[in-house]
Structure formats: structure tokens, C-alpha cells
Design a protein around this motif. Structure first.
Motif, PDB file in Angstrom:
ATOM      1  N   ILE A 101     -44.796  -6.982   0.550  1.00  0.00           N
ATOM      2  CA  ILE A 101     -45.046  -6.580   0.161  1.00  0.00           C
ATOM      3  C   ILE A 101     -44.754  -6.145  -1.289  1.00  0.00           C
ATOM      4  O   ILE A 101     -42.756  -5.428  -1.480  1.00  0.00           O
ATOM      5  CB  ILE A 101     -45.164  -3.932   0.932  1.00  0.00           C
ATOM      6  N   MET A 102     -44.939  -6.261  -2.565  1.00  0.00           N
ATOM      7  CA  MET A 102     -44.217  -6.003  -3.633  1.00  0.00           C
ATOM      8  C   MET A 102     -44.403  -5.638  -4.505  1.00  0.00           C
ATOM      9  O   MET A 102     -45.194  -5.387  -4.947  1.00  0.00           O
ATOM     10  CB  MET A 102     -43.654  -7.489  -3.717  1.00  0.00           C
ATOM     11  N   GLY A 103     -43.087  -4.360  -5.477  1.00  0.00           N
ATOM     12  CA  GLY A 103     -44.145  -4.351  -7.081  1.00  0.00           C
ATOM     13  C   GLY A 103     -42.786  -5.126  -8.103  1.00  0.00           C
ATOM     14  O   GLY A 103     -42.284  -6.083  -7.130  1.00  0.00           O
ATOM     15  N   ALA A 104     -42.835  -4.328  -9.101  1.00  0.00           N
ATOM     16  CA  ALA A 104     -42.155  -4.857 -10.082  1.00  0.00           C
ATOM     17  C   ALA A 104     -40.247  -3.954 -10.394  1.00  0.00           C
ATOM     18  O   ALA A 104     -39.741  -4.621 -10.559  1.00  0.00           O
ATOM     19  CB  ALA A 104     -42.701  -5.002 -11.132  1.00  0.00           C
ATOM     20  N   MET A 105     -41.166  -3.069 -10.401  1.00  0.00           N
ATOM     21  CA  MET A 105     -39.689  -1.498 -10.875  1.00  0.00           C
ATOM     22  C   MET A 105     -39.515  -1.278  -8.924  1.00  0.00           C
ATOM     23  O   MET A 105     -40.071  -0.713  -8.131  1.00  0.00           O
ATOM     24  CB  MET A 105     -40.227  -0.584 -11.304  1.00  0.00           C
ATOM     25  N   ARG A 106     -38.211  -0.634  -9.178  1.00  0.00           N
ATOM     26  CA  ARG A 106     -37.671   0.308  -7.406  1.00  0.00           C
ATOM     27  C   ARG A 106     -38.525   1.626  -7.670  1.00  0.00           C
ATOM     28  O   ARG A 106     -39.266   2.110  -6.068  1.00  0.00           O
ATOM     29  CB  ARG A 106     -36.623   0.601  -8.540  1.00  0.00           C
ATOM     30  N   GLU A 107     -39.317   2.107  -8.252  1.00  0.00           N
ATOM     31  CA  GLU A 107     -40.339   2.899  -8.722  1.00  0.00           C
ATOM     32  C   GLU A 107     -41.532   2.759  -7.887  1.00  0.00           C
ATOM     33  O   GLU A 107     -42.141   3.575  -7.344  1.00  0.00           O
ATOM     34  CB  GLU A 107     -40.687   3.715 -10.118  1.00  0.00           C
ATOM     35  N   GLU A 108     -42.594   1.691  -7.866  1.00  0.00           N
ATOM     36  CA  GLU A 108     -43.024   0.913  -7.368  1.00  0.00           C
ATOM     37  C   GLU A 108     -43.246   0.907  -6.023  1.00  0.00           C
ATOM     38  O   GLU A 108     -43.713   1.166  -5.223  1.00  0.00           O
ATOM     39  CB  GLU A 108     -43.874  -0.501  -8.027  1.00  0.00           C
ATOM     40  N   ILE A 109     -41.626   0.102  -5.166  1.00  0.00           N
ATOM     41  CA  ILE A 109     -41.946   0.565  -3.349  1.00  0.00           C
ATOM     42  C   ILE A 109     -40.679   2.021  -3.503  1.00  0.00           C
ATOM     43  O   ILE A 109     -41.303   1.750  -1.753  1.00  0.00           O
ATOM     44  CB  ILE A 109     -40.650  -1.061  -3.283  1.00  0.00           C
ATOM     45  N   ASP A 110     -40.441   2.259  -3.707  1.00  0.00           N
ATOM     46  CA  ASP A 110     -39.696   3.652  -3.150  1.00  0.00           C
ATOM     47  C   ASP A 110     -40.275   4.423  -2.486  1.00  0.00           C
ATOM     48  O   ASP A 110     -40.100   4.680  -1.375  1.00  0.00           O
ATOM     49  CB  ASP A 110     -38.708   4.949  -4.417  1.00  0.00           C
ATOM     50  N   PRO A 111     -41.077   4.428  -2.873  1.00  0.00           N
ATOM     51  CA  PRO A 111     -42.537   5.229  -1.723  1.00  0.00           C
ATOM     52  C   PRO A 111     -43.342   4.606  -0.793  1.00  0.00           C
ATOM     53  O   PRO A 111     -43.655   5.919   0.193  1.00  0.00           O
ATOM     54  CB  PRO A 111     -44.107   5.326  -3.020  1.00  0.00           C
ATOM     55  N   ILE A 112     -42.958   3.629  -0.998  1.00  0.00           N
ATOM     56  CA  ILE A 112     -43.400   2.431   0.913  1.00  0.00           C
ATOM     57  C   ILE A 112     -42.045   2.821   0.998  1.00  0.00           C
ATOM     58  O   ILE A 112     -41.744   3.459   2.570  1.00  0.00           O
ATOM     59  CB  ILE A 112     -43.372   1.099   0.412  1.00  0.00           C
ATOM     60  N   LEU A 113     -41.186   2.533   0.973  1.00  0.00           N
ATOM     61  CA  LEU A 113     -39.587   2.513   1.883  1.00  0.00           C
ATOM     62  C   LEU A 113     -39.695   4.303   1.888  1.00  0.00           C
ATOM     63  O   LEU A 113     -38.818   4.105   3.432  1.00  0.00           O
ATOM     64  CB  LEU A 113     -38.562   2.312   0.925  1.00  0.00           C
ATOM     65  N   GLU A 114     -39.933   4.796   1.389  1.00  0.00           N
ATOM     66  CA  GLU A 114     -39.666   6.187   1.942  1.00  0.00           C
ATOM     67  C   GLU A 114     -40.341   6.350   3.516  1.00  0.00           C
ATOM     68  O   GLU A 114     -40.430   7.102   4.578  1.00  0.00           O
ATOM     69  CB  GLU A 114     -39.879   7.633   1.094  1.00  0.00           C
ATOM     70  N   VAL A 115     -42.247   5.951   3.731  1.00  0.00           N
ATOM     71  CA  VAL A 115     -42.580   5.883   4.539  1.00  0.00           C
ATOM     72  C   VAL A 115     -42.288   5.418   5.708  1.00  0.00           C
ATOM     73  O   VAL A 115     -42.342   5.541   6.761  1.00  0.00           O
ATOM     74  CB  VAL A 115     -44.068   5.591   4.000  1.00  0.00           C
ATOM     75  N   PHE A 138     -34.479  -8.000  -0.038  1.00  0.00           N
ATOM     76  CA  PHE A 138     -35.250  -7.666   0.775  1.00  0.00           C
ATOM     77  C   PHE A 138     -35.259  -6.737   1.855  1.00  0.00           C
ATOM     78  O   PHE A 138     -34.480  -7.020   2.465  1.00  0.00           O
ATOM     79  CB  PHE A 138     -35.417  -9.059   0.777  1.00  0.00           C
ATOM     80  N   TYR A 139     -36.320  -6.488   2.033  1.00  0.00           N
ATOM     81  CA  TYR A 139     -36.125  -5.012   2.613  1.00  0.00           C
ATOM     82  C   TYR A 139     -36.833  -4.665   3.731  1.00  0.00           C
ATOM     83  O   TYR A 139     -37.955  -5.401   4.188  1.00  0.00           O
ATOM     84  CB  TYR A 139     -36.561  -3.487   2.396  1.00  0.00           C
ATOM     85  N   GLU A 140     -36.717  -5.233   5.755  1.00  0.00           N
ATOM     86  CA  GLU A 140     -36.844  -5.984   6.561  1.00  0.00           C
ATOM     87  C   GLU A 140     -37.714  -4.648   7.247  1.00  0.00           C
ATOM     88  O   GLU A 140     -36.758  -3.926   7.763  1.00  0.00           O
ATOM     89  CB  GLU A 140     -37.318  -7.224   7.165  1.00  0.00           C
ATOM     90  N   CYS A 141     -39.155  -4.389   8.145  1.00  0.00           N
ATOM     91  CA  CYS A 141     -38.471  -3.617   9.202  1.00  0.00           C
ATOM     92  C   CYS A 141     -40.421  -3.978  10.437  1.00  0.00           C
ATOM     93  O   CYS A 141     -41.354  -4.853   9.416  1.00  0.00           O
ATOM     94  CB  CYS A 141     -38.758  -1.938   7.978  1.00  0.00           C
ATOM     95  N   ARG A 142     -40.520  -3.189  10.974  1.00  0.00           N
ATOM     96  CA  ARG A 142     -41.668  -3.583  11.645  1.00  0.00           C
ATOM     97  C   ARG A 142     -42.774  -1.999  11.260  1.00  0.00           C
ATOM     98  O   ARG A 142     -42.093  -0.636  11.386  1.00  0.00           O
ATOM     99  CB  ARG A 142     -41.341  -3.394  12.948  1.00  0.00           C
ATOM    100  N   TYR A 143     -43.585  -2.192  11.477  1.00  0.00           N
ATOM    101  CA  TYR A 143     -44.536  -1.267  10.195  1.00  0.00           C
ATOM    102  C   TYR A 143     -45.851  -1.399  11.697  1.00  0.00           C
ATOM    103  O   TYR A 143     -46.625  -1.924  11.253  1.00  0.00           O
ATOM    104  CB  TYR A 143     -44.954  -0.464   9.453  1.00  0.00           C
ATOM    105  N   GLY A 144     -45.808  -0.470  12.192  1.00  0.00           N
ATOM    106  CA  GLY A 144     -47.328  -0.146  13.182  1.00  0.00           C
ATOM    107  C   GLY A 144     -46.671  -1.554  13.878  1.00  0.00           C
ATOM    108  O   GLY A 144     -46.239  -2.198  14.264  1.00  0.00           O
ATOM    109  N   ASN A 145     -47.994  -2.376  13.954  1.00  0.00           N
ATOM    110  CA  ASN A 145     -48.452  -3.992  15.331  1.00  0.00           C
ATOM    111  C   ASN A 145     -47.890  -4.791  13.578  1.00  0.00           C
ATOM    112  O   ASN A 145     -47.734  -5.644  14.404  1.00  0.00           O
ATOM    113  CB  ASN A 145     -49.941  -4.288  14.644  1.00  0.00           C
ATOM    114  N   HIS A 146     -47.404  -4.672  12.417  1.00  0.00           N
ATOM    115  CA  HIS A 146     -46.599  -5.467  11.509  1.00  0.00           C
ATOM    116  C   HIS A 146     -45.436  -5.310  11.235  1.00  0.00           C
ATOM    117  O   HIS A 146     -44.629  -4.683  11.390  1.00  0.00           O
ATOM    118  CB  HIS A 146     -47.334  -5.410  10.241  1.00  0.00           C
ATOM    119  N   GLU A 147     -44.389  -7.442  10.559  1.00  0.00           N
ATOM    120  CA  GLU A 147     -43.717  -7.374  10.070  1.00  0.00           C
ATOM    121  C   GLU A 147     -43.648  -7.108   8.497  1.00  0.00           C
ATOM    122  O   GLU A 147     -44.385  -7.473   8.119  1.00  0.00           O
ATOM    123  CB  GLU A 147     -42.869  -8.841  10.561  1.00  0.00           C
ATOM    124  N   LEU A 148     -42.556  -6.217   8.205  1.00  0.00           N
ATOM    125  CA  LEU A 148     -43.243  -6.068   6.899  1.00  0.00           C
ATOM    126  C   LEU A 148     -41.729  -6.224   5.823  1.00  0.00           C
ATOM    127  O   LEU A 148     -40.352  -6.197   6.911  1.00  0.00           O
ATOM    128  CB  LEU A 148     -43.159  -4.168   6.470  1.00  0.00           C
TER     129      LEU A 148
END
Ligand code: ADE
Length: 230
Positions: free
Chosen positions: A5-19, A33-43
Motif C-alpha cells: 500500500i503506497m501513498g506519496a505523502m505522509r498524510e496519505e498513509i498515516d490513516p492506514i498505519l493508524e488502523v 517501509f512499514y510491515e505488518c499482518r492485517y487479516g489474512n494478508h502481509e502488508l
């Protein structure tokens, strides 16, 4: 599935990292690069910085080093189509680079030899998005996105891009990310929420609506992630 999952600016990925909650950080090639498990997926999640060069670096690293099997881009765009208002969501059917010009050699605007003016996004991801939109009660637009290394704040430039590429919105990364994913053979999806109208007020509107529009796009992308591979 490994999903980038990518964005261009911090503001575009912050809402994703929060969730997504707790995640690891890896510094590489000038990016985090931030990595985590989310549901059945690796992000793997990152913002590239603005423009075609930085976004191409980030998308390449996500494909090559982090093994992304699919790439979803979440962010904001300037509207060209009069149907698009601030906060509306547009998924790219195809993307082009409006600032590529080798017309001196008889080629059309946006064309690079051995490439094509338009790069189409993945059809299955688009139909998944259409389903998500229905279930979320969201009006999801679909159209051409024109990319260039310019923040467009001019009615003339916007009119030229519309006339030349029949584009519905413009931004600064989608076309390069599309090119990277096409070359790596990775299915991709580019989603943009409208932050401005790419005219004389674009700078002010962008500053005002960046965060709220980025949030709209991020929420939609996370819903898509949950349904991927079901
Ligand atoms: N992204 C959001 N608005 C934009 C604009 N007006 N020009 C380029 N990229 C944008």
C-alpha cells in the motif's frame, strides 16, 4: 498475500498505519517501509515523497525487495472532470504521463518508445473496488488519470491535459507507479480522492483538503484489502 500500500505523502498513509496497528519499520533506499499482518494478508506500507522519480523508486522496492504481489495506491488528486467534487473518489482505469514530450520525433504526447501512452490498471481490482463501493454506499468514479512532475494550478494547463489525454484527474505519481507495476508484472490499483480542481485555487484547496480527502481514500483501500483473495 503480500500487499503493497503506497501513498506519496505522509498524510496519505498515516490513516492506514493508524488502523493496522503495530508494525515493523525498515529503512531502505531513502524510504521507510512499514510491515505488518492485517487479516489474512502481509502488508508493506510506505509513502514515496512527491513525484514520478520517488514514486518509481518506492514501487520498485516494494515489488523487488518486499515481494509485493499486488500494489494499491491511496492518495489525492486534482479534478479535471466537472463531475468530480472535493472528497469524491476516482479509480484509474488507465494512467498516462502528461509531461512526456518527444513530439519533435513525430510521437504523440505522453509516448515513450517501447512503451505506450496509457497503462491500464488491473481489471479484477477495479471490479472488487466497484463491489466495495456499492456495499459502502459510495459513488466511485472511474477514469483516466494524468501524471506529471507539476502541481497543476492553472485552468489552461488543466484544459490542455483534458484535451490531449481525455483525463478526468491529475496527480504526480500514478503514471510512474503504473509503469513500474506493468514492468514487474504486478497487478495494481490507483485510487485518488479529490483535493482540489487544479485551477487557480488549487494550492489553497490542496492544503485545506489534503488530510480529509486522504482519509477517504485510505478507508476505502483498507476495505479492499479485507476483501482481497476472498
Ligand atoms: N495532487 C492533488 N492535486 C494536484 C494538483 N493540482 N496537481 C498535481 N498533483 C495534485
Amino acid at each position: 498475500m503480500k500487499i503493497a500500500i503506497m501513498g506519496a505523502m505522509r498524510e496519505e498513509i498515516d490513516p492506514i498505519l493508524e488502523v493496522v496497528g503495530s508494525h515493523t519499520r525498515t529503512e531502505h533506499a531513502g524510504n521507510t517501509f512499514y510491515e505488518c499482518r492485517y487479516g489474512n494478508h502481509e502488508l508493506v506500507i510506505a509513502y514515496s515523497k512527491i513525484g514520478k522519480v520517488f514514486s518509481a523508486i518506492t514501487a520498485s522496492v516494494m515489488c523487488e525487495r518486499f515481494g509485493a504481489e499486488v500494489l494499491l495506491f491511496s492518495g489525492v488528486a486534482g479534478a479535471i472532470s466537472k463531475d468530480l467534487k472535493i472528497g469524491d473518489l476516482l479509480m484509474a482505469s488507465a494512467l498516462c504521463q502528461h509531461d512526456v514530450d518527444i513530439t519533435a520525433f513525430g510521437h504523440p504526447f505522453g509516448f515513450i518508445p517501447e512503451g505506450s501512452v496509457m497503462v491500464e490498471s488491473d481489471v479484477q481490482l477495479r471490479s472488487l473496488a466497484a463491489e466495495v463501493a456499492v456495499d459502502m454506499g459510495i459513488d466511485l468514479f472511474e477514469g483516466i488519470i494524468a501524471t506529471g512532475d507539476q502541481f497543476v494550478a492553472s485552468a489552461e494547463r488543466k484544459a490542455w491535459i483534458e484535451a490531449t489525454f481525455h483525463a478526468d484527474a491529475l496527480e504526480m505519481e500514478g503514471g510512474s507507479v503504473a509503469c513500474v507495476c506493468q514492468n514487474f508484472g504486478i497487478p495494481f490499483f490507483i485510487l485518488r480522492a479529490i483535493s482540489d480542481s487544479a485551477d487557480g485555487d488549487a494550492g489553497i484547496d490542496f492544503d485545506t483538503f489534503l488530510a480529509s480527502s486522504a482519509q477517504v481514500s485510505a478507508k476505502f483501500i483498507l476495505e479492499m484489502v479485507q476483501r482481497l483473495g476472498r
